[in-house]
Design a protein around this motif. Structure first.
Motif, PDB file in Angstrom:
ATOM      1  N   CYS A 123       0.837  -1.316   0.001  1.00 26.24           N
ATOM      2  CA  CYS A 123       0.069   0.161  -0.245  1.00 26.24           C
ATOM      3  C   CYS A 123       0.756   1.103  -0.097  1.00 26.24           C
ATOM      4  CB  CYS A 123      -0.982  -0.094   1.213  1.00 26.24           C
ATOM      5  SG  CYS A 123      -1.676  -1.245   1.130  1.00 26.24           S
ATOM      6  N   VAL A 124       0.389   2.274  -0.814  1.00 26.95           N
ATOM      7  CA  VAL A 124       1.385   3.365  -0.963  1.00 26.95           C
ATOM      8  C   VAL A 124       1.632   4.258   0.268  1.00 26.95           C
ATOM      9  CG1 VAL A 124       0.622   3.760  -3.556  1.00 26.95           C
ATOM     10  CG2 VAL A 124      -0.629   4.773  -1.858  1.00 26.95           C
ATOM     11  N   TYR A 125       0.707   4.179   1.215  1.00 24.19           N
ATOM     12  CA  TYR A 125       1.077   4.813   2.473  1.00 24.19           C
ATOM     13  C   TYR A 125       1.932   4.393   3.511  1.00 24.19           C
ATOM     14  CZ  TYR A 125      -2.971   2.434   3.361  1.00 24.19           C
ATOM     15  OH  TYR A 125      -4.059   1.155   3.251  1.00 24.19           O
ATOM     16  N   CYS A 126       1.924   3.128   3.462  1.00 22.88           N
ATOM     17  CA  CYS A 126       2.517   1.984   4.176  1.00 22.88           C
ATOM     18  C   CYS A 126       3.892   1.576   3.936  1.00 22.88           C
ATOM     19  CB  CYS A 126       1.637   0.854   4.412  1.00 22.88           C
ATOM     20  SG  CYS A 126       2.291  -0.361   5.633  1.00 22.88           S
ATOM     21  N   MET A 127       4.197   1.150   2.428  1.00 24.56           N
ATOM     22  CA  MET A 127       5.252   0.504   2.281  1.00 24.56           C
ATOM     23  C   MET A 127       5.880   0.895   0.828  1.00 24.56           C
ATOM     24  SD  MET A 127       4.965  -3.519   2.739  1.00 24.56           S
ATOM     25  CE  MET A 127       4.537  -4.360   4.228  1.00 24.56           C
ATOM     26  N   SER A 128       7.256   0.905   0.665  1.00 26.65           N
ATOM     27  CA  SER A 128       7.788   1.349  -0.605  1.00 26.65           C
ATOM     28  C   SER A 128       7.386   0.184  -1.677  1.00 26.65           C
ATOM     29  CB  SER A 128       9.150   1.692  -0.438  1.00 26.65           C
ATOM     30  OG  SER A 128       9.700   0.830  -0.328  1.00 26.65           O
ATOM     31  N   GLU A 129       7.498   0.616  -2.965  1.00 27.29           N
ATOM     32  CA  GLU A 129       7.786  -0.469  -3.943  1.00 27.29           C
ATOM     33  C   GLU A 129       8.508  -1.563  -3.690  1.00 27.29           C
ATOM     34  OE1 GLU A 129       5.627   0.024  -7.476  1.00 27.29           O
ATOM     35  OE2 GLU A 129       5.867  -1.992  -7.168  1.00 27.29           O
ATOM     36  N   HIS A 130       9.613  -1.261  -3.452  1.00 29.21           N
ATOM     37  CA  HIS A 130      10.548  -2.374  -3.051  1.00 29.21           C
ATOM     38  C   HIS A 130      11.083  -2.425  -1.523  1.00 29.21           C
ATOM     39  CE1 HIS A 130      10.910  -2.849  -7.550  1.00 29.21           C
ATOM     40  NE2 HIS A 130      10.875  -1.500  -7.510  1.00 29.21           N
ATOM     41  N   MET A 131      10.457  -3.294  -0.964  1.00 29.14           N
ATOM     42  CA  MET A 131      10.974  -3.629   0.472  1.00 29.14           C
ATOM     43  C   MET A 131      11.719  -4.446   0.717  1.00 29.14           C
ATOM     44  SD  MET A 131       8.929  -1.434   2.363  1.00 29.14           S
ATOM     45  CE  MET A 131       8.963  -2.044   4.005  1.00 29.14           C
ATOM     46  N   SER A 132      12.799  -4.301   1.499  1.00 27.34           N
ATOM     47  CA  SER A 132      13.539  -5.408   2.008  1.00 27.34           C
ATOM     48  C   SER A 132      13.138  -5.970   3.410  1.00 27.34           C
ATOM     49  CB  SER A 132      14.876  -5.270   2.014  1.00 27.34           C
ATOM     50  OG  SER A 132      15.237  -3.847   2.384  1.00 27.34           O
ATOM     51  N   PHE A 133      12.605  -7.297   3.560  1.00 29.77           N
ATOM     52  CA  PHE A 133      12.033  -7.586   4.599  1.00 29.77           C
ATOM     53  C   PHE A 133      13.032  -8.275   5.599  1.00 29.77           C
ATOM     54  CE2 PHE A 133       8.498  -7.659   1.569  1.00 29.77           C
ATOM     55  CZ  PHE A 133       7.629  -6.995   2.132  1.00 29.77           C
ATOM     56  N   LEU A 134      12.665  -8.563   6.895  1.00 28.52           N
ATOM     57  CA  LEU A 134      13.548  -9.239   7.943  1.00 28.52           C
ATOM     58  C   LEU A 134      14.027 -10.656   7.570  1.00 28.52           C
ATOM     59  CD1 LEU A 134      11.570  -7.597  10.905  1.00 28.52           C
ATOM     60  CD2 LEU A 134      14.041  -6.992  10.127  1.00 28.52           C
ATOM     61  N   PRO A 135      15.133 -11.123   7.810  1.00 26.12           N
ATOM     62  CA  PRO A 135      15.711 -12.238   7.921  1.00 26.12           C
ATOM     63  C   PRO A 135      14.589 -13.138   8.779  1.00 26.12           C
ATOM     64  CG  PRO A 135      17.616 -11.068   8.253  1.00 26.12           C
ATOM     65  CD  PRO A 135      16.623 -10.093   8.134  1.00 26.12           C
ATOM     66  N   ARG A 136      14.422 -14.382   8.393  1.00 24.41           N
ATOM     67  CA  ARG A 136      13.319 -15.269   9.330  1.00 24.41           C
ATOM     68  C   ARG A 136      13.902 -15.568  10.622  1.00 24.41           C
ATOM     69  NH1 ARG A 136       9.076 -16.448   5.735  1.00 24.41           N
ATOM     70  NH2 ARG A 136       9.892 -16.198   3.464  1.00 24.41           N
ATOM     71  N   LYS A 137      15.258 -15.765  10.514  1.00 25.06           N
ATOM     72  CA  LYS A 137      15.707 -16.071  12.021  1.00 25.06           C
ATOM     73  C   LYS A 137      15.685 -14.958  13.138  1.00 25.06           C
ATOM     74  CE  LYS A 137      20.758 -15.379  11.464  1.00 25.06           C
ATOM     75  NZ  LYS A 137      20.598 -14.041  10.500  1.00 25.06           N
ATOM     76  N   GLU A 138      15.578 -13.709  12.416  1.00 21.32           N
ATOM     77  CA  GLU A 138      15.360 -12.682  13.524  1.00 21.32           C
ATOM     78  C   GLU A 138      13.905 -12.479  14.070  1.00 21.32           C
ATOM     79  OE1 GLU A 138      16.971  -8.815  12.496  1.00 21.32           O
ATOM     80  OE2 GLU A 138      18.773  -9.776  11.881  1.00 21.32           O
ATOM     81  N   VAL A 139      12.972 -13.068  13.393  1.00 17.83           N
ATOM     82  CA  VAL A 139      11.532 -13.073  13.723  1.00 17.83           C
ATOM     83  C   VAL A 139      11.261 -13.942  14.808  1.00 17.83           C
ATOM     84  CG1 VAL A 139       8.995 -13.544  12.737  1.00 17.83           C
ATOM     85  CG2 VAL A 139      10.885 -12.320  11.362  1.00 17.83           C
ATOM     86  N   LEU A 140      10.383 -13.744  15.659  1.00 17.28           N
ATOM     87  CA  LEU A 140      10.034 -14.443  16.781  1.00 17.28           C
ATOM     88  C   LEU A 140       9.320 -15.700  16.373  1.00 17.28           C
ATOM     89  CD1 LEU A 140       8.318 -11.998  19.155  1.00 17.28           C
ATOM     90  CD2 LEU A 140      10.663 -12.700  19.469  1.00 17.28           C
ATOM     91  N   SER A 141       9.494 -16.934  16.992  1.00 22.91           N
ATOM     92  CA  SER A 141       8.908 -17.976  16.683  1.00 22.91           C
ATOM     93  C   SER A 141       7.682 -18.051  17.462  1.00 22.91           C
ATOM     94  CB  SER A 141       9.823 -19.518  17.235  1.00 22.91           C
ATOM     95  OG  SER A 141       9.519 -19.384  18.825  1.00 22.91           O
ATOM     96  N   TYR A 142       6.552 -18.933  16.884  1.00 19.31           N
ATOM     97  CA  TYR A 142       5.336 -18.800  17.604  1.00 19.31           C
ATOM     98  C   TYR A 142       5.603 -19.122  19.156  1.00 19.31           C
ATOM     99  CZ  TYR A 142       3.258 -18.624  12.893  1.00 19.31           C
ATOM    100  OH  TYR A 142       2.753 -18.238  11.732  1.00 19.31           O
ATOM    101  N   GLU A 143       6.413 -20.080  19.548  1.00 22.73           N
ATOM    102  CA  GLU A 143       6.537 -20.395  20.868  1.00 22.73           C
ATOM    103  C   GLU A 143       7.000 -19.158  21.453  1.00 22.73           C
ATOM    104  OE1 GLU A 143       7.813 -22.338  18.486  1.00 22.73           O
ATOM    105  OE2 GLU A 143       6.681 -23.923  18.711  1.00 22.73           O
ATOM    106  N   GLU A 144       7.805 -18.466  20.985  1.00 26.27           N
ATOM    107  CA  GLU A 144       8.225 -17.048  21.541  1.00 26.27           C
ATOM    108  C   GLU A 144       7.080 -16.106  21.889  1.00 26.27           C
ATOM    109  OE1 GLU A 144      12.936 -17.122  20.653  1.00 26.27           O
ATOM    110  OE2 GLU A 144      11.654 -16.329  19.183  1.00 26.27           O
ATOM    111  N   ILE A 145       6.331 -15.962  20.597  1.00 22.04           N
ATOM    112  CA  ILE A 145       5.110 -15.104  20.528  1.00 22.04           C
ATOM    113  C   ILE A 145       4.204 -15.491  22.048  1.00 22.04           C
ATOM    114  CG2 ILE A 145       3.086 -13.968  19.666  1.00 22.04           C
ATOM    115  CD1 ILE A 145       4.920 -14.334  16.967  1.00 22.04           C
ATOM    116  N   GLU A 146       4.206 -16.717  21.835  1.00 23.63           N
ATOM    117  CA  GLU A 146       3.174 -17.375  22.952  1.00 23.63           C
ATOM    118  C   GLU A 146       3.553 -16.867  24.207  1.00 23.63           C
ATOM    119  OE1 GLU A 146       0.850 -19.370  24.970  1.00 23.63           O
ATOM    120  OE2 GLU A 146      -0.296 -18.540  23.197  1.00 23.63           O
ATOM    121  N   THR A 147       4.936 -17.406  24.319  1.00 31.40           N
ATOM    122  CA  THR A 147       5.539 -17.028  25.874  1.00 31.40           C
ATOM    123  C   THR A 147       5.326 -15.466  26.350  1.00 31.40           C
ATOM    124  OG1 THR A 147       6.935 -18.719  25.490  1.00 31.40           O
ATOM    125  CG2 THR A 147       7.538 -17.120  27.050  1.00 31.40           C
TER     126      THR A 147
END
Ligand code: SAM
Ligand code: SF4
Length: 346
Positions: A43-67
């Protein structure tokens, strides 16, 4: 900004049920969790056309989110909203929805989602089964071509079909529409008639200066106070006491019988009643959408284990700022924060 953990003698012990109260006496009862920074739209107000996203290992696992969610619920959080990025594009998302949903009635009162609707056909029934009863679905236009332009890659038909699936599953829907001058300001009344005609609420949102996205925010900024005045000259807007735990102010529109909400971070400061904090997909807890103060819950959890989490939550309460200070004019045309909304979660 603080990244390090404190070890004060007066912090709560592990597993505490002490409520989360900040320095201004505000009790935190609402947690927003960004489960991914990724999205199938741009979406034009939210992201740029070319976004770089976070490496997956940096993202919390479901277990971590749950905790983390568990620690918040123990300490008085009653409402959790999953958001993103697009929450429904994360793989096996229903695992997380099911596990958080199982807390409803056991401390947690409500689990909700904010979604762009593109995956709702697939997930609506599962969401209902997990205990979700209400959804916020973002929809800025009902015109196919404009929808493709605003989302840069979305298909309106898919979202409309997803909305049907959500209604069929028994989910209550509120449409979120970012009001943009020269883009969709001519569609606000049609959107209201459409949404209210289908039994949906409609909430209008002011564009906020978060992250570079490639559009001119000053040109498209539409103060909602002005818009409400315009609507009030054509409709009977009856201020409503309807509360959802969020920052919107609501009117009941006599002519349609529906609810019309206004989220006005730019023109109206609602910070004094703020009851929320936001967890990013990588585990940073932001105390305010418009400020940089944060505590790294991922570091607390990964380095110190669940015991360090409560200490980090206490530290967070000391850091919650009084409010944001968004300004948007020609002299402040650059984003107030370089962080995109998809990082902190809308
Ligand atoms: N992908 C989901 C969606 O679009 O509903 C959830 C995440 S999205 C970041 C959450 C909400 O933030 C959406 O309603 C979106 O319109 C809104 N949003 C994104 N960027 C914004 C901005 N710069 N100003 C105001 N609202 C914004
Ligand atoms: Fe994706 Fe939602 Fe941002 Fe649009 S507003 S790009 S759907 S995260």
């Amino acid at each position: 900004m603080a990244h390090t953990l404190i070890s004060q003698s007066d912090i709560a012990p592990r597993g505490t049920t002490d409520p989360l109260v900040d320095r201004y006496g505000r009790t935190i009862s609402y947690l927003r969790v960004s489960v991914t920074d990724r999205c199938d739209f741009r979406c034009v107000y939210c992201m740029s056309e070319h976004m770089s996203f976070l490496p997956r290992k940096e993202v919390l696992s479901y277990e971590e989110i749950e905790t983390i969610v568990g620690a918040f619920v123990r300490r008085g959080v009653r409402k959790v909203r999953l958001t993103g990025g697009e929450p429904l594009v994360r793989r096996d998302i229903m695992q997380l929805v099911d596990s958080i949903g199982s807390r409803i009635g056991d401390g947690l009162e409500e689990l909700t989602l904010t979604t762009n609707g593109s995956q709702l056909r697939r997930h609506a029934a599962g969401l209902y089964q997990a205990g979700v009863r209400r959804l916020n679905v973002s929809l800025d236009t009902l015109e196919h071509k404009k929808f493709a332009e605003v989302t840069r890659r979305g298909r309106l038909d898919e979202v409309l079909d997803g909305l049907d699936a959500a209604s069929e599953a028994g989910l209550k829907i509120k449409i979120n529409m970012v009001a943009m001058r020269g883009v969709n300001d001519d569609e606000i009344e049609p959107m209201m008639h459409w949404a209210h005609g289908r039994g949906y609420g409609l909430t209008l949102i002011e564009g906020m200066p978060l992250g570079e996205t490639g559009i001119d925010r000053v040109d498209t900024y539409l103060p909602l106070r002005e818009l409400r005045e315009r609507l009030a000259s054509r409709f009977t807007l009856e201020p409503s006491h309807h509360k959802t735990g969020g920052p919107a102010r609501y009117d009941r529109v006599a002519e349609t019988g529906g609810l019309l909400g206004f989220i006005t971070p730019m023109s109206h400061n609602f910070c004094e009643s703020c009851n929320r904090v936001r967890l990013t997909a990588t585990g940073q807890l932001y105390m305010c959408l418009g400020q940089d103060s944060m505590v790294d819950l991922r570091a607390a959890l990964r380095d110190g284990g669940p015991g360090a989490l409560d200490a980090a939550l206490d530290q967070a309460m000391l850091l919650k700022p009084k409010g944001h200070d968004f300004v948007l004019d020609r002299e402040h045309a650059a984003p107030a924060l370089s962080r995109h909304m998809s990082v902190t979660g809308g």
